[in-house]
Design an enzyme around this catalytic site. Structure first.
Site, PDB file in Angstrom:
ATOM      1  N   SER A 159       0.867  -1.176   0.000  1.00  0.00           N
ATOM      2  CA  SER A 159       0.000   0.000   0.000  1.00  0.00           C
ATOM      3  C   SER A 159       0.903   1.225   0.000  1.00  0.00           C
ATOM      4  O   SER A 159       2.098   1.127   0.328  1.00  0.00           O
ATOM      5  CB  SER A 159      -0.878   0.001   1.268  1.00  0.00           C
ATOM      6  OG  SER A 159      -1.483   1.262   1.478  1.00  0.00           O
ATOM      7  N   TYR A 180      -1.990  -0.973  10.482  1.00  0.00           N
ATOM      8  CA  TYR A 180      -1.972  -1.116   9.022  1.00  0.00           C
ATOM      9  C   TYR A 180      -0.643  -0.623   8.457  1.00  0.00           C
ATOM     10  O   TYR A 180      -0.009  -1.294   7.637  1.00  0.00           O
ATOM     11  CB  TYR A 180      -3.141  -0.345   8.416  1.00  0.00           C
ATOM     12  CG  TYR A 180      -3.384  -0.616   6.959  1.00  0.00           C
ATOM     13  CD1 TYR A 180      -4.053  -1.767   6.545  1.00  0.00           C
ATOM     14  CD2 TYR A 180      -2.968   0.279   5.969  1.00  0.00           C
ATOM     15  CE1 TYR A 180      -4.285  -2.023   5.205  1.00  0.00           C
ATOM     16  CE2 TYR A 180      -3.202   0.036   4.631  1.00  0.00           C
ATOM     17  CZ  TYR A 180      -3.856  -1.120   4.253  1.00  0.00           C
ATOM     18  OH  TYR A 180      -4.089  -1.375   2.922  1.00  0.00           O
TER      19      TYR A 180
END
Length: 261
Positions: free
Chosen positions: A143, A156
């Protein structure tokens, strides 16, 4: 070099980026091990659809990636049934947003387990056979949050930064064995989850959906357009190609210039 007949395992491939990637690879005649949050009946039906539409071999499994023992058994079974995992795509991931001081430990543990530790286990199981045959492709879906941070995303960001680091280490260890290991770092991707966020913003801020979409996207990235999941799938396919054989250890943004700022 043809990829037809190779075997790809894609975690989290019953929806979103994973499903789009499965379609892209299946079009090349690549056999698939599908995995995701679906019942056995739903997953097996999806696998059968891929078989019928693309003429490939398929396998479905809905193993909980938080369960290390079950995950290792899943990998052993997939390798036994399919012969090898030639192309490994670690895509599965979950999210929870909350400040560090109140972030639930259980959420932290689940995110690290699914977004990071599961990739370690799938790679550890896949690499020996790749090394033996002198060819393999590993693509970890990271990401932009593997490159930069955002508030309230401690677990995350930690997991995605970890995936980028794991990718680099594996690339170094596998470089002389015909195996490439890369990470893809998407920004905004056009998925139902994001659309729900856009609709909520439109209602809260009294905006049209188009205005809300523009506001959400450009708050982070310069290009006012989300990435289509199929674009990520096409990038995975490129990284599996002979053209990309010297691309390894990279973390490739596909983020509308989010990380260029």
């Amino acid at each position: 070099m043809t990829l037809k007949g190779k075997v790809s395992l894609i975690t989290g491939s019953t929806s979103g980026i994973g499903l789009a990637t499965a379609h892209v690879l299946a079009e090349q005649g690549i056999n698939l091990v599908l995995h995701g949050l679906a019942s056995d009946a739903e997953g097996n039906k999806l696998a059968q659809q891929f078989q019928q539409n693309y003429g490939i071999e398929t396998l479905f499994d809905n193993t909980d990636l938080k369960d290390e023992t079950a995950l290792i058994a899943f990998m052993d079974n997939a390798i036994e049934q399919m012969g090898a995992i030639d192309i490994l795509v670690n895509n599965a991931g979950i999210q929870h947003t909350e400040s560090i001081d109140t972030f639930p430990a259980s959420k932290w543990n689940d995110i690290i387990a699914i977004n990071l530790s599961a990739a370690f286990h799938t790679m550890q199981k896949s690499i020996p056979k790749m090394r033996e045959q002198g060819w393999g492709r590993i693509v970890n879906i990271a990401s932009v949050h593997g490159l930069v941070a955002s508030a309230n995303k401690s677990a995350y960001c930690a997991a995605k930064h970890g995936i980028v680091g794991l990718t680099k280490v594996a690339a170094l260890e596998c470089a002389e064995h015909g195996i490439t290991v890369n990470a893809i770092c998407p920004g905004w991707v056009d998925t139902p989850l994001i659309n729900n966020q856009i609709n909520a913003m439109a209602g809260n801020d009294k905006l049209t959906v188009k205005q809300a979409k523009y506001k959400l996207i450009t708050a982070k990235q310069a290009l006012p357009e989300m990435t289509d999941p199929l674009q990520v799938g096409e990038l995975v396919l490129f990284l599996c190609s002979n053209t990309a054989r010297t691309i390894t250890g990279s973390a490739i943004p596909i983020d509308g210039a989010w990380t260029a700022q």
